[in-house]
Design an enzyme around this catalytic site. Structure first.
Site, PDB file in Angstrom:
ATOM      1  N   LYS A 231       0.843  -1.211   0.000  1.00  0.00           N
ATOM      2  CA  LYS A 231       0.000   0.000   0.000  1.00  0.00           C
ATOM      3  C   LYS A 231       0.872   1.254   0.000  1.00  0.00           C
ATOM      4  CE  LYS A 231      -3.840  -2.377   2.201  1.00  0.00           C
ATOM      5  NZ  LYS A 231      -4.450  -2.853   3.441  1.00  0.00           N
TER       6      LYS A 231
ATOM      7  N   GLN B 232      -4.988  -1.739   9.764  1.00  0.00           N
ATOM      8  CA  GLN B 232      -4.928  -3.049   9.127  1.00  0.00           C
ATOM      9  C   GLN B 232      -5.533  -4.133  10.026  1.00  0.00           C
ATOM     10  OE1 GLN B 232      -3.833  -3.449   5.997  1.00  0.00           O
ATOM     11  NE2 GLN B 232      -3.797  -5.679   5.916  1.00  0.00           N
TER      12      GLN B 232
ATOM     13  N   ASP C  24     -11.235   2.821   3.781  1.00  0.00           N
ATOM     14  CA  ASP C  24     -11.591   1.395   3.739  1.00  0.00           C
ATOM     15  C   ASP C  24     -13.095   1.215   3.493  1.00  0.00           C
ATOM     16  OD1 ASP C  24      -9.735  -0.670   4.019  1.00  0.00           O
ATOM     17  OD2 ASP C  24      -9.545  -0.415   6.187  1.00  0.00           O
TER      18      ASP C  24
HETATM   19  N1  GUN Z   1      -6.659  -6.721   5.977  1.00  0.00           N
HETATM   20  C1  GUN Z   1      -6.693  -7.349   4.776  1.00  0.00           C
HETATM   21  N2  GUN Z   1      -7.277  -6.555   3.851  1.00  0.00           N
HETATM   22  C2  GUN Z   1      -7.626  -5.408   4.475  1.00  0.00           C
HETATM   23  C3  GUN Z   1      -8.239  -4.202   4.047  1.00  0.00           C
HETATM   24  O1  GUN Z   1      -8.639  -4.023   2.886  1.00  0.00           O
HETATM   25  N3  GUN Z   1      -8.408  -3.244   5.002  1.00  0.00           N
HETATM   26  C4  GUN Z   1      -8.006  -3.430   6.290  1.00  0.00           C
HETATM   27  N4  GUN Z   1      -8.215  -2.423   7.155  1.00  0.00           N
HETATM   28  N5  GUN Z   1      -7.428  -4.533   6.719  1.00  0.00           N
HETATM   29  C5  GUN Z   1      -7.231  -5.514   5.816  1.00  0.00           C
END
Ligand code: GUN
Length: 298
Positions: free
Chosen positions: A53, A97, A120
């Site tokens: 990311k 996350q 998100d």
């Molecule tokens: N863990 C795995 N994928 C994601 C996501 O898209 N957002 C978040 N916050 N955690 C994740």
């Protein structure tokens, strides 16, 4: 005729190119879109996602930073970090996350993120806005990415029977919210199936558009698919494979080879939906920066 393979990597690259153009336009007005990811603990898979990311942000001309906190972080400490990020005008998107360590309640954390920075799309305000079709909403990245794939391949979804297998908040339910809306790349008749569904195959065989998000490798087989259906595989499952350096290979929720013989379009794993998630995250962050309005001409 075998199904046409939907190239998620190519569509994601196009989305990221558009994001970079929007980010450059904002930068001309002194606003560099910024995403902060908070990673609590040392889950190996999460560390890989978070690194990807940050890298994608920099490639698109955006600010991307990761705050790494120890696995022993208390919920109060994490909420204090979220409060600080909420108050920082240079940060337009916040993502904590998942999974989070067990002493932390994810729903409490998600609710603490300012909805206008919730890129998100997990905050109840955004969940509700998506359900009522509010255009200001941040839709969760994976389901929103599926819609962009359908658009990119010119798939006419209006009137389709869309069967979603899986009822998670972030994929199944959110996907249903998007596909029942009136308008382009939606307008479907939606069924959501789950672990308690009776005769799952009877449902999946009705689907013009079948979206699998259950987290079970190769669970949906060709005989469960209607000839000519569009098949979208959201599953990313690690399957043991001693021949790989990593010790695993990735498999979707759909048995690709048998589905390929029946479907009209299909997403591969890897290289399908997964590639869209980060692209949509960056797109949401640029939108958050645009909507923040700071220093921008009206
Ligand atoms: N863990 C795995 N994928 C994601 C996501 O898209 N957002 C978040 N916050 N955690 C994740």
């Amino acid at each position: 005729m075998p199904a046409e393979i939907i190239d998620g990597a190519a569509v994601a690259s196009k989305v990221l190119a558009d994001v970079a153009i929007s980010a450059a336009a904002l930068a001309k007005h002194g606003v560099v879109p910024g995403l902060t990811v908070v990673l609590v603990g040392d889950d190996a898979a999460s560390a890989v996602y978070v690194g990807a990311k940050e890298k994608a942000c920099h490639a698109a001309g955006m600010n991307g930073e990761t705050i790494r906190l120890p696995a022993t972080t208390t919920q109060a400490e994490l909420l204090a970090v979220v409060d600080r990020l909420n108050a920082d005008p240079a940060i337009h998107g916040i993502l904590v996350q998942s999974p989070m360590p067990k002493q932390i309640d994810p729903q409490t954390v998600i609710r603490r993120i300012a909805p206008e920075k919730d890129v998100d799309g997990f905050h109840p305000i955004n969940v509700g806005k998506v359900l009522i079709g509010d255009r200001d909403a941040f839709a969760p990245c994976t389901p929103a990415g599926v819609q962009v794939l359908l658009e990119a391949y010119g798939i006419k979804t209006a009137g389709m029977d869309c069967v979603i297998v899986g009822r998670s908040n972030i994929v199944g339910k959110a996907m249903a919210s998007l596909m029942i809306q009136p308008g382009p790349h939606a307008d479907c008749t939606v069924t959501v199936c789950h672990s308690r569904t009776r005769d799952l195959a009877a449902h999946t065989r009705q689907a013009d558009l079948l979206i699998a998000a259950i987290g079970k490798p190769e669970f949906i087989t060709g005989d469960m698919i209607k000839p000519g259906a569009v098949v979208i595989d959201v599953g990313v499952n690690r399957v043991d494979d001693a021949t790989k350096k990593t010790g695993f290979r990735l498999r979707g929720d759909v048995h690709f080879d048998s589905a390929m013989e029946v479907a009209s379009f299909i997403t591969p794993v890897p290289g399908g939906v997964g590639r869209m998630t980060i692209a949509m995250l960056l797109r949401n962050t640029v939108r958050a920066a645009e909507m923040s309005g700071a220093n921008l001409p009206i």
